[in-house]
Enzyme design. Structure first.
Site, PDB file in Angstrom:
ATOM      1  N   ASP A  37      36.818  34.831  47.173  1.00 56.14           N
ATOM      2  CA  ASP A  37      36.182  34.629  45.867  1.00 56.14           C
ATOM      3  C   ASP A  37      36.224  33.158  45.478  1.00 56.14           C
ATOM      4  O   ASP A  37      37.296  32.559  45.401  1.00 56.14           O
ATOM      5  CB  ASP A  37      36.918  35.466  44.813  1.00 56.14           C
ATOM      6  CG  ASP A  37      36.289  35.345  43.432  1.00 56.14           C
ATOM      7  OD1 ASP A  37      35.447  36.190  43.093  1.00 56.14           O
ATOM      8  OD2 ASP A  37      36.645  34.396  42.702  1.00 56.14           O
ATOM      9  N   TYR A  75      34.467  26.079  40.410  1.00 55.11           N
ATOM     10  CA  TYR A  75      35.738  25.736  41.051  1.00 55.11           C
ATOM     11  C   TYR A  75      35.629  24.437  41.850  1.00 55.11           C
ATOM     12  O   TYR A  75      36.640  23.858  42.231  1.00 55.11           O
ATOM     13  CB  TYR A  75      36.205  26.845  42.002  1.00 55.11           C
ATOM     14  CG  TYR A  75      36.479  28.190  41.369  1.00 55.11           C
ATOM     15  CD1 TYR A  75      36.479  28.360  39.983  1.00 55.11           C
ATOM     16  CD2 TYR A  75      36.733  29.297  42.166  1.00 55.11           C
ATOM     17  CE1 TYR A  75      36.727  29.606  39.416  1.00 55.11           C
ATOM     18  CE2 TYR A  75      36.989  30.551  41.606  1.00 55.11           C
ATOM     19  CZ  TYR A  75      36.970  30.695  40.230  1.00 55.11           C
ATOM     20  OH  TYR A  75      37.212  31.929  39.692  1.00 55.11           O
ATOM     21  N   LYS A 123      30.044  32.302  41.885  1.00 51.43           N
ATOM     22  CA  LYS A 123      29.637  32.547  40.496  1.00 51.43           C
ATOM     23  C   LYS A 123      28.797  31.396  39.973  1.00 51.43           C
ATOM     24  O   LYS A 123      29.020  30.234  40.333  1.00 51.43           O
ATOM     25  CB  LYS A 123      30.869  32.722  39.601  1.00 51.43           C
ATOM     26  CG  LYS A 123      31.891  33.715  40.132  1.00 51.43           C
ATOM     27  CD  LYS A 123      33.143  33.750  39.267  1.00 51.43           C
ATOM     28  CE  LYS A 123      34.300  34.397  40.008  1.00 51.43           C
ATOM     29  NZ  LYS A 123      34.897  33.530  41.031  1.00 51.43           N
ATOM     30  N   HIS A 130      29.294  33.601  35.481  1.00 50.93           N
ATOM     31  CA  HIS A 130      30.721  33.302  35.298  1.00 50.93           C
ATOM     32  C   HIS A 130      31.195  33.557  33.861  1.00 50.93           C
ATOM     33  O   HIS A 130      32.282  34.116  33.658  1.00 50.93           O
ATOM     34  CB  HIS A 130      30.991  31.848  35.699  1.00 50.93           C
ATOM     35  CG  HIS A 130      32.389  31.589  36.119  1.00 50.93           C
ATOM     36  ND1 HIS A 130      32.738  30.578  36.990  1.00 50.93           N
ATOM     37  CD2 HIS A 130      33.563  32.187  35.803  1.00 50.93           C
ATOM     38  CE1 HIS A 130      34.046  30.580  37.188  1.00 50.93           C
ATOM     39  NE2 HIS A 130      34.570  31.544  36.463  1.00 50.93           N
TER      40      HIS A 130
END
Length: 279
Positions: free
Chosen positions: A44, A49, A74, A107
């Site tokens: 994931d 990120y 996401k 997200h």
């Protein structure tokens, strides 16, 4: 590893490897490679990120066939529009070195940038995601941090209902209203930060259960999540812990101990309100 079956009959491994707060570069590459080496097949990540490059590199270097790995990313908060979904999705594919994504999520439902028109922004975002799904570029589509009213707004224009909602779920934060809504609507609940971003290790009750079962506190927390029917996404960059967090299929928590953990409240903090976030 066992799998859950999503509402569109796609299988998803019931435990995933999270990469939030894992810095891009050698740290992320090493962590994801270690996870794949010890048996994780569900990774994931997210545009937000900023480590998709490293996740893609790790998957490539692992030598494991792409089709054996369930890969999630996401959509970041800046990209809530039809065109930006399409362009940022293509960018994610390049970074991840793949031509499809197994699961693509919105997200956050109400980013600052779209706070005045989040309903229409989500509708346009979802329309683009539905198209990518219909085109076979995504195996499943879903959301993250959505509360019931965000789903209800999306329902007004969606032709496909989200298959997943990834939310903060850990001992002390059960988000009962959201969990109940998702279970009623056949939406799989993924648990991010299932270890409470590390706060779980300071909870005395969890230490007692760790001693009772001869398992780590992390293993107790992950097992609790699984027995609730959630899909936990533990994160670590420490090789021994990456391996330990996967060793949760050889024991079961009693009903009494499940209830004991359920009664914990606020011990790892509470979920962020998606309608008042500062990002």
């Amino acid at each position: 590893m066992n799998s859950y079956t999503l509402s569109n009959n796609v299988s998803i491994p019931e435990l995933g490897f999270g990469t939030w707060q894992t810095p891009n570069g050698d740290v992320a590459v090493s962590a994801v490679k270690k996870a794949l080496e010890v048996g994780y097949r569900h990774i994931d990540t997210a545009q937000g990120y900023k480590n998709e490059d490293s996740v893609g590199q790790a998957i490539k270097e692992s030598g494991i066939p792409r089709e054996e790995i369930f890969l999630t990313t996401k959509l970041w908060n800046e990209n809530h529009s039809y065109d930006l979904v399409l362009s940022s999705f293509e960018e994610s594919l390049k970074k991840l070195q793949t031509d499809y994504i197994d699961l693509f999520l919105i997200h956050w439902p109400n980013p600052v940038k779209f706070r005045d028109n989040w309903q229409s922004a989500n509708a346009e975002t979802w329309r683009a995601m539905e198209e990518l799904y219909q085109a076979g570029k995504i195996k499943a589509i879903g959301v993250s941090n959505f509360l019931p009213h965000h789903f209800e707004e999306l329902k007004k224009t969606a032709t496909i209902f989200p298959m997943v909602n990834q939310i903060f779920l850990a001992p002390g934060e059960l988000q009962k209203e959201v969990v109940s809504y998702c279970q009623e609507h056949n939406v799989l609940l993924e648990a991010y930060s299932p270890l409470g971003t590390g706060k779980i290790f300071d909870v005395p009750e969890m230490q007692e259960l760790s001693d009772k079962y001869g398992k780590t506190i992390a293993q107790i927390a992950i097992r609790w999540s699984l027995q609730h029917g959630f899909l936990p996404l533990p994160k670590s960059v420490t090789p021994s812990r990456i391996e330990e967090n996967l060793a949760v299929f050889d024991f079961e928590l009693s009903d009494e101990d499940m209830q004991r953990i359920d009664q914990l409240d606020g011990v790892v903090g509470k979920a962020t309100n998606p309608d008042t976030t500062g990002f």
